[in-house]
Design an enzyme around this catalytic site. Structure first.
Site, PDB file in Angstrom:
ATOM      1  N   LYS A   1      -7.000   1.960  -3.182  1.00  0.00           N
ATOM      2  CA  LYS A   1      -6.616   1.216  -1.978  1.00  0.00           C
ATOM      3  C   LYS A   1      -6.794   2.078  -0.716  1.00  0.00           C
ATOM      4  CE  LYS A   1      -4.984  -1.655   0.909  1.00  0.00           C
ATOM      5  NZ  LYS A   1      -5.757  -2.795   1.362  1.00  0.00           N
TER       6      LYS A   1
ATOM      7  N   CYS B   1      -2.679  -1.858   9.330  1.00  0.00           N
ATOM      8  CA  CYS B   1      -3.100  -1.146   8.115  1.00  0.00           C
ATOM      9  C   CYS B   1      -4.003   0.054   8.334  1.00  0.00           C
ATOM     10  CB  CYS B   1      -3.703  -2.136   7.142  1.00  0.00           C
ATOM     11  SG  CYS B   1      -2.400  -3.217   6.530  1.00  0.00           S
TER      12      CYS B   1
ATOM     13  N   PHE C   1     -18.546  -4.269   9.009  1.00  0.00           N
ATOM     14  CA  PHE C   1     -17.750  -3.164   9.563  1.00  0.00           C
ATOM     15  C   PHE C   1     -18.593  -2.171  10.352  1.00  0.00           C
ATOM     16  CE2 PHE C   1     -13.343  -3.814   8.482  1.00  0.00           C
ATOM     17  CZ  PHE C   1     -13.477  -4.999   7.770  1.00  0.00           C
TER      18      PHE C   1
ATOM     19  N   LYS D   1      -2.329   3.181  10.059  1.00  0.00           N
ATOM     20  CA  LYS D   1      -1.301   3.872   9.268  1.00  0.00           C
ATOM     21  C   LYS D   1      -1.859   4.388   7.942  1.00  0.00           C
ATOM     22  CE  LYS D   1       0.870   0.118   6.556  1.00  0.00           C
ATOM     23  NZ  LYS D   1       0.224   0.347   5.287  1.00  0.00           N
TER      24      LYS D   1
ATOM     25  N   ALA E   1     -19.293  -2.115  16.800  1.00  0.00           N
ATOM     26  CA  ALA E   1     -18.732  -1.122  17.721  1.00  0.00           C
ATOM     27  C   ALA E   1     -17.802  -1.820  18.709  1.00  0.00           C
ATOM     28  CB  ALA E   1     -19.857  -0.429  18.461  1.00  0.00           C
TER      29      ALA E   1
ATOM     30  N   GLY F   1      -7.519  -1.494  14.924  1.00  0.00           N
ATOM     31  CA  GLY F   1      -6.082  -1.537  15.163  1.00  0.00           C
ATOM     32  C   GLY F   1      -5.441  -2.221  13.979  1.00  0.00           C
TER      33      GLY F   1
ATOM     34  N   THR G   1       0.864  -1.185   0.000  1.00  0.00           N
ATOM     35  CA  THR G   1       0.000   0.000   0.000  1.00  0.00           C
ATOM     36  C   THR G   1       0.897   1.230   0.000  1.00  0.00           C
ATOM     37  OG1 THR G   1      -1.660  -1.235   1.229  1.00  0.00           O
ATOM     38  CG2 THR G   1      -1.835   1.176   1.279  1.00  0.00           C
TER      39      THR G   1
ATOM     40  N   PHE H   1      -6.325  -6.466  -1.005  1.00  0.00           N
ATOM     41  CA  PHE H   1      -7.452  -6.161  -0.116  1.00  0.00           C
ATOM     42  C   PHE H   1      -7.709  -7.262   0.913  1.00  0.00           C
ATOM     43  CE2 PHE H   1      -8.136  -3.809  -4.053  1.00  0.00           C
ATOM     44  CZ  PHE H   1      -8.303  -2.521  -3.567  1.00  0.00           C
ATOM     45  N   LEU H   2      -6.761  -8.218   1.044  1.00  0.00           N
ATOM     46  CA  LEU H   2      -7.013  -9.314   1.980  1.00  0.00           C
ATOM     47  C   LEU H   2      -6.997  -8.826   3.423  1.00  0.00           C
ATOM     48  CD1 LEU H   2      -4.153 -10.155   3.539  1.00  0.00           C
ATOM     49  CD2 LEU H   2      -3.669 -11.248   1.374  1.00  0.00           C
TER      50      LEU H   2
HETATM   51  P1  NAD Z   1       5.148  -7.450   6.792  1.00  0.00           P
HETATM   52  O1  NAD Z   1       5.842  -6.517   7.669  1.00  0.00           O
HETATM   53  O2  NAD Z   1       4.387  -8.602   7.374  1.00  0.00           O
HETATM   54  O3  NAD Z   1       6.183  -8.069   5.738  1.00  0.00           O
HETATM   55  C1  NAD Z   1       7.075  -7.315   4.989  1.00  0.00           C
HETATM   56  C2  NAD Z   1       8.239  -8.217   4.598  1.00  0.00           C
HETATM   57  O4  NAD Z   1       9.065  -7.499   3.666  1.00  0.00           O
HETATM   58  C3  NAD Z   1       9.151  -8.589   5.772  1.00  0.00           C
HETATM   59  O5  NAD Z   1       9.307 -10.003   5.816  1.00  0.00           O
HETATM   60  C4  NAD Z   1      10.472  -7.872   5.472  1.00  0.00           C
HETATM   61  O6  NAD Z   1      11.604  -8.570   5.924  1.00  0.00           O
HETATM   62  C5  NAD Z   1      10.426  -7.824   3.962  1.00  0.00           C
HETATM   63  N1  NAD Z   1      11.288  -6.817   3.358  1.00  0.00           N
HETATM   64  C6  NAD Z   1      11.533  -5.552   3.758  1.00  0.00           C
HETATM   65  N2  NAD Z   1      12.395  -4.944   2.914  1.00  0.00           N
HETATM   66  C7  NAD Z   1      12.689  -5.833   1.943  1.00  0.00           C
HETATM   67  C8  NAD Z   1      13.498  -5.789   0.777  1.00  0.00           C
HETATM   68  N3  NAD Z   1      14.162  -4.684   0.444  1.00  0.00           N
HETATM   69  N4  NAD Z   1      13.586  -6.889   0.015  1.00  0.00           N
HETATM   70  C9  NAD Z   1      12.915  -8.020   0.345  1.00  0.00           C
HETATM   71  N5  NAD Z   1      12.122  -8.115   1.429  1.00  0.00           N
HETATM   72  C10 NAD Z   1      12.015  -7.041   2.218  1.00  0.00           C
HETATM   73  O7  NAD Z   1       4.171  -6.571   5.886  1.00  0.00           O
HETATM   74  P2  NAD Z   1       2.674  -6.904   5.417  1.00  0.00           P
HETATM   75  O8  NAD Z   1       1.749  -6.808   6.560  1.00  0.00           O
HETATM   76  O9  NAD Z   1       2.675  -8.128   4.583  1.00  0.00           O
HETATM   77  O10 NAD Z   1       2.387  -5.634   4.493  1.00  0.00           O
HETATM   78  C11 NAD Z   1       3.052  -5.455   3.271  1.00  0.00           C
HETATM   79  C12 NAD Z   1       2.340  -4.360   2.497  1.00  0.00           C
HETATM   80  O11 NAD Z   1       1.034  -4.798   2.128  1.00  0.00           O
HETATM   81  C13 NAD Z   1       2.133  -3.060   3.265  1.00  0.00           C
HETATM   82  O12 NAD Z   1       2.237  -1.983   2.371  1.00  0.00           O
HETATM   83  C14 NAD Z   1       0.708  -3.185   3.771  1.00  0.00           C
HETATM   84  O13 NAD Z   1       0.113  -1.916   3.981  1.00  0.00           O
HETATM   85  C15 NAD Z   1       0.040  -3.892   2.628  1.00  0.00           C
HETATM   86  N6  NAD Z   1      -1.130  -4.693   2.997  1.00  0.00           N
HETATM   87  C16 NAD Z   1      -1.088  -5.442   4.131  1.00  0.00           C
HETATM   88  C17 NAD Z   1      -2.191  -6.248   4.448  1.00  0.00           C
HETATM   89  C18 NAD Z   1      -2.197  -7.081   5.701  1.00  0.00           C
HETATM   90  O14 NAD Z   1      -3.242  -7.636   6.021  1.00  0.00           O
HETATM   91  N7  NAD Z   1      -1.121  -7.193   6.442  1.00  0.00           N
HETATM   92  C19 NAD Z   1      -3.296  -6.297   3.586  1.00  0.00           C
HETATM   93  C20 NAD Z   1      -3.272  -5.517   2.426  1.00  0.00           C
HETATM   94  C21 NAD Z   1      -2.174  -4.714   2.136  1.00  0.00           C
HETATM   95  C1  UGA Z   2      -7.987  -4.463   6.645  1.00  0.00           C
HETATM   96  C2  UGA Z   2      -8.989  -4.485   5.490  1.00  0.00           C
HETATM   97  O1  UGA Z   2     -10.197  -5.110   5.928  1.00  0.00           O
HETATM   98  C3  UGA Z   2      -8.441  -5.246   4.295  1.00  0.00           C
HETATM   99  O2  UGA Z   2      -9.364  -5.164   3.212  1.00  0.00           O
HETATM  100  C4  UGA Z   2      -7.124  -4.594   3.888  1.00  0.00           C
HETATM  101  O3  UGA Z   2      -6.543  -5.316   2.824  1.00  0.00           O
HETATM  102  C5  UGA Z   2      -6.174  -4.573   5.059  1.00  0.00           C
HETATM  103  O4  UGA Z   2      -6.780  -3.882   6.176  1.00  0.00           O
HETATM  104  C6  UGA Z   2      -4.913  -3.847   4.732  1.00  0.00           C
HETATM  105  O5  UGA Z   2      -4.886  -2.963   3.917  1.00  0.00           O
HETATM  106  O6  UGA Z   2      -3.948  -4.241   5.356  1.00  0.00           O
HETATM  107  P1  UGA Z   2      -7.218  -6.175   8.526  1.00  0.00           P
HETATM  108  O7  UGA Z   2      -6.548  -4.986   9.120  1.00  0.00           O
HETATM  109  O8  UGA Z   2      -6.452  -7.433   8.354  1.00  0.00           O
HETATM  110  O9  UGA Z   2      -7.763  -5.806   7.053  1.00  0.00           O
HETATM  111  O10 UGA Z   2      -8.482  -6.560   9.396  1.00  0.00           O
HETATM  112  P2  UGA Z   2      -9.998  -6.025   9.504  1.00  0.00           P
HETATM  113  O11 UGA Z   2     -10.886  -7.195   9.598  1.00  0.00           O
HETATM  114  O12 UGA Z   2     -10.318  -5.018   8.487  1.00  0.00           O
HETATM  115  O13 UGA Z   2      -9.983  -5.319  10.930  1.00  0.00           O
HETATM  116  C7  UGA Z   2      -9.238  -4.148  11.156  1.00  0.00           C
HETATM  117  C8  UGA Z   2      -9.539  -3.604  12.536  1.00  0.00           C
HETATM  118  O14 UGA Z   2     -10.859  -3.073  12.593  1.00  0.00           O
HETATM  119  C9  UGA Z   2      -9.468  -4.653  13.652  1.00  0.00           C
HETATM  120  O15 UGA Z   2      -8.849  -4.080  14.780  1.00  0.00           O
HETATM  121  C10 UGA Z   2     -10.916  -4.969  13.952  1.00  0.00           C
HETATM  122  O16 UGA Z   2     -11.129  -5.385  15.274  1.00  0.00           O
HETATM  123  C11 UGA Z   2     -11.556  -3.613  13.698  1.00  0.00           C
HETATM  124  N1  UGA Z   2     -12.990  -3.720  13.339  1.00  0.00           N
HETATM  125  C12 UGA Z   2     -13.354  -4.322  12.181  1.00  0.00           C
HETATM  126  C13 UGA Z   2     -13.927  -3.150  14.164  1.00  0.00           C
HETATM  127  O17 UGA Z   2     -13.610  -2.559  15.216  1.00  0.00           O
HETATM  128  N2  UGA Z   2     -15.245  -3.208  13.797  1.00  0.00           N
HETATM  129  C14 UGA Z   2     -15.648  -3.816  12.654  1.00  0.00           C
HETATM  130  O18 UGA Z   2     -16.872  -3.827  12.387  1.00  0.00           O
HETATM  131  C15 UGA Z   2     -14.682  -4.386  11.824  1.00  0.00           C
END
Ligand code: NAD
Ligand code: UGA
Length: 440
Positions: free
Chosen positions: A205, A261, A250, A264, A253, A258, A122, A153-154
């Site tokens: 996004k 994602c 979503f 931030k 309440a 937290g 993102t 969007f997972l």
């Molecule tokens: P994460 O912190 O779990 O994983 C990031 C990985 O990248 C780490 O293993 C780190 O060691 C590695 N890394 C860092 N610098 C690197 C480099 N130069 N080369 C190779 N590897 C490197 O992060 P995440 O939660 O998977 O999130 C990744 C991105 O996806 C973020 O931008 C986040 O906003 C977005 N996103 C996350 C979620 C989610 O549910 N976590 C969902 C949708 C989008």
């Molecule tokens: C969220 C989005 O749902 C994903 O679509 C997106 O890809 C992801 O952020 C991202 O960009 O990383 P995630 O953070 O894994 O996914 O989990 P959610 O199920 O969205 O919950 C986020 C927070 O909201 C949690 O703390 C949850 O407890 C809270 N929440 C969720 C509520 O307080 N109320 C709700 O009705 C739903």
């Protein structure tokens, strides 16, 4: 079958790489974290995500999924390089792009054949163009490439199902050939595919996450009014949700959002708006309300227990949501800190996040199960709605507690039933004033 390299094996990269391998592609997943890669080679995952371990093992055994720390090895036959590195919060609330920059530079230096760089992290609007500039500048010799944005969007906890059954696939690129080739990779997922320009994809996004966060802060604001007027926000959300224009999702309440994602991303979007001289007042309110919810829980503890000094508080659930071990910006951390500042001793339990919790909350005593977290406690605070907390043995729980206060930060329980069981119960927006439901 396509050859794919995934850069970054965190929540998104590991799920993306494993799912693409499961769909029949050959995936090399790369990370700079050597320990992570060594562990993955031995079948040890860096994260808890339901179903992922089995899927990783299956695809490694079939030879479709492998792990490396070498960009040259990962890119040798790759047609696509997915960037899935972290984009954490920077000092002023902006997205910190240092990992994206490092990944783009390393790809540029190691790519040996034409490549489609697909950005899954993102990233602020304009980052795709910036990545293209970096790659162009860092290539030892010019080699054709294209940058396509493909935001993810997972959700954690249901990541595999979300990846395999997305509501939509968004692709951002003006290079239609590159976009079509990335679209082909996603065809087995059978979701609508929208191709737009890079910047628009990046904005989709942020706008999506900010909208979901807004729904949560909206219902939390309504919850607080419900509580004052004697209405039950759970039923209000259900009633609202029947309207397809609103939808029930979503609208839970509680402690607010937290995780790694929403917090931030809302902040980064507000930062982008501010930099452009815009006044993101709705986003600001969303953040303020979210912040207040965590404090509200602590004030409910005080309301029931009075002075916190010497009190023992048990936290049930520490991860930011159920079915994950992710503790990043988990409400439990801030709640524990406030309680401890007030002089309370805090003990807690989470079904899977105990190791991560130990790092994030070193002063919290970690317990074996919910009953141990309740042992000797004056109050229990439900921070995460794990299934195993839904039908606890409440008599046993009450028997082990020192006092009978339960602050249900996720509205897991029925207030009337908890009252009947002899608990002093407070939910979030349940219209319960301690003597029964308050009348308007
Ligand atoms: P994460 O912190 O779990 O994983 C990031 C990985 O990248 C780490 O293993 C780190 O060691 C590695 N890394 C860092 N610098 C690197 C480099 N130069 N080369 C190779 N590897 C490197 O992060 P995440 O939660 O998977 O999130 C990744 C991105 O996806 C973020 O931008 C986040 O906003 C977005 N996103 C996350 C979620 C989610 O549910 N976590 C969902 C949708 C989008
Ligand atoms: C969220 C989005 O749902 C994903 O679509 C997106 O890809 C992801 O952020 C991202 O960009 O990383 P995630 O953070 O894994 O996914 O989990 P959610 O199920 O969205 O919950 C986020 C927070 O909201 C949690 O703390 C949850 O407890 C809270 N929440 C969720 C509520 O307080 N109320 C709700 O009705 C739903």
């Amino acid at each position: 079958m396509k050859n794919i390299c995934v850069v970054g094996v965190g929540y998104v990269g590991l799920v993306t790489g494993t799912c693409f391998a499961d769909l029949g592609n050959r995936v090399t997943a790369l990370d700079i974290n050597e320990e992570r890669i060594e562990n993955l080679k031995r079948g040890v995952l860096p994260i808890y995500e339901p179903g992922l371990e089995e899927m990783v093992k299956r695809n490694v055994s079939s030879g479709r999924l492998s792990f490396t720390t070498s960009y040259a090895e990962a890119l040798r036959d790759a047609e696509f390089a997915f960037i899935a590195v972290g984009t954490p919060e920077g000092v002023d609330g902006e997205a910190d792009l240092q990992y994206v920059r490092a990944a783009a530079e390393a790809i540029a230096e190691a790519m040996a054949a034409p490549l489609i760089i697909v950005n899954k992290s993102t990233v602020p609007v304009g980052t795709g163009d910036w990545v293209a500039e970096i790659v162009r500048a860092k290539q030892p010799a010019p080699m054709p490439f294209s940058v396509v944005s493909c935001p993810e969007f997972l959700r954690e906890g249901s990541a595999i199902a979300d990846f395999m059954n997305p509501a939509r696939t968004i692709l951002g690129s003006l290079d239609h050939d590159a976009a079509n080739r990335v679209a082909d990779l996603h065809l087995p997922l059978r979701a609508p595919i929208l191709v737009v320009d890079l910047r628009t994809a990046e904005m989709i996004k942020y706008a999506s996450n900010a909208f979901l966060a807004t729904k949560i802060s909206f219902i939390n604001e309504i919850a607080n009014v419900c509580e004052a007027l004697g209405a039950d926000v759970k039923e209000v959300a259900t009633g609202m949700g029947f309207d397809p224009r609103i939808g029930r999702q979503f609208l839970d309440a509680g402690l607010g959002y937290g995780g790694s994602c929403f917090p931030k991303d809302v902040k980064a979007l507000a930062h982008m708006a501010n930099v452009q001289g815009k006044h993101p007042q709705l986003l600001q309110a969303v953040m303020d309300i979210n912040h207040d919810q965590r404090r509200l829980v602590v004030s409910k503890v005080r309301e029931l227990l009075g002075d916190l000094d010497g009190k023992v508080i048990g936290l049930l659930g520490l991860a930011f949501k159920p079915n994950t071990d992710d503790m990043r910006d988990a409400p439990s951390i801030e709640i524990a800190q406030h309680l401890q500042t007030g002089g309370a001793r805090v003990q807690g339990y989470d079904p899977v996040a105990m190791t991560a919790a130990g790092r994030h909350m070193p002063r919290v005593r970690l317990c074996e199960d919910a009953y141990e977290a309740a042992n000797g406690a004056d109050a229990l605070v439900i921070c995460t709605e794990w299934n195993e907390f839904k039908q606890l043995d409440f008599e046993r729980l009450k028997g082990t507690m020192r006092d009978t206060a339960i602050i249900d930060g996720r509205n897991l329980y029925d207030p009337a039933q908890m009252h009947r069981l002899g608990f002093r119960y407070r939910g979030m927006g349940r219209g319960y004033n301690g003597n029964g439901y308050s009348q308007p």
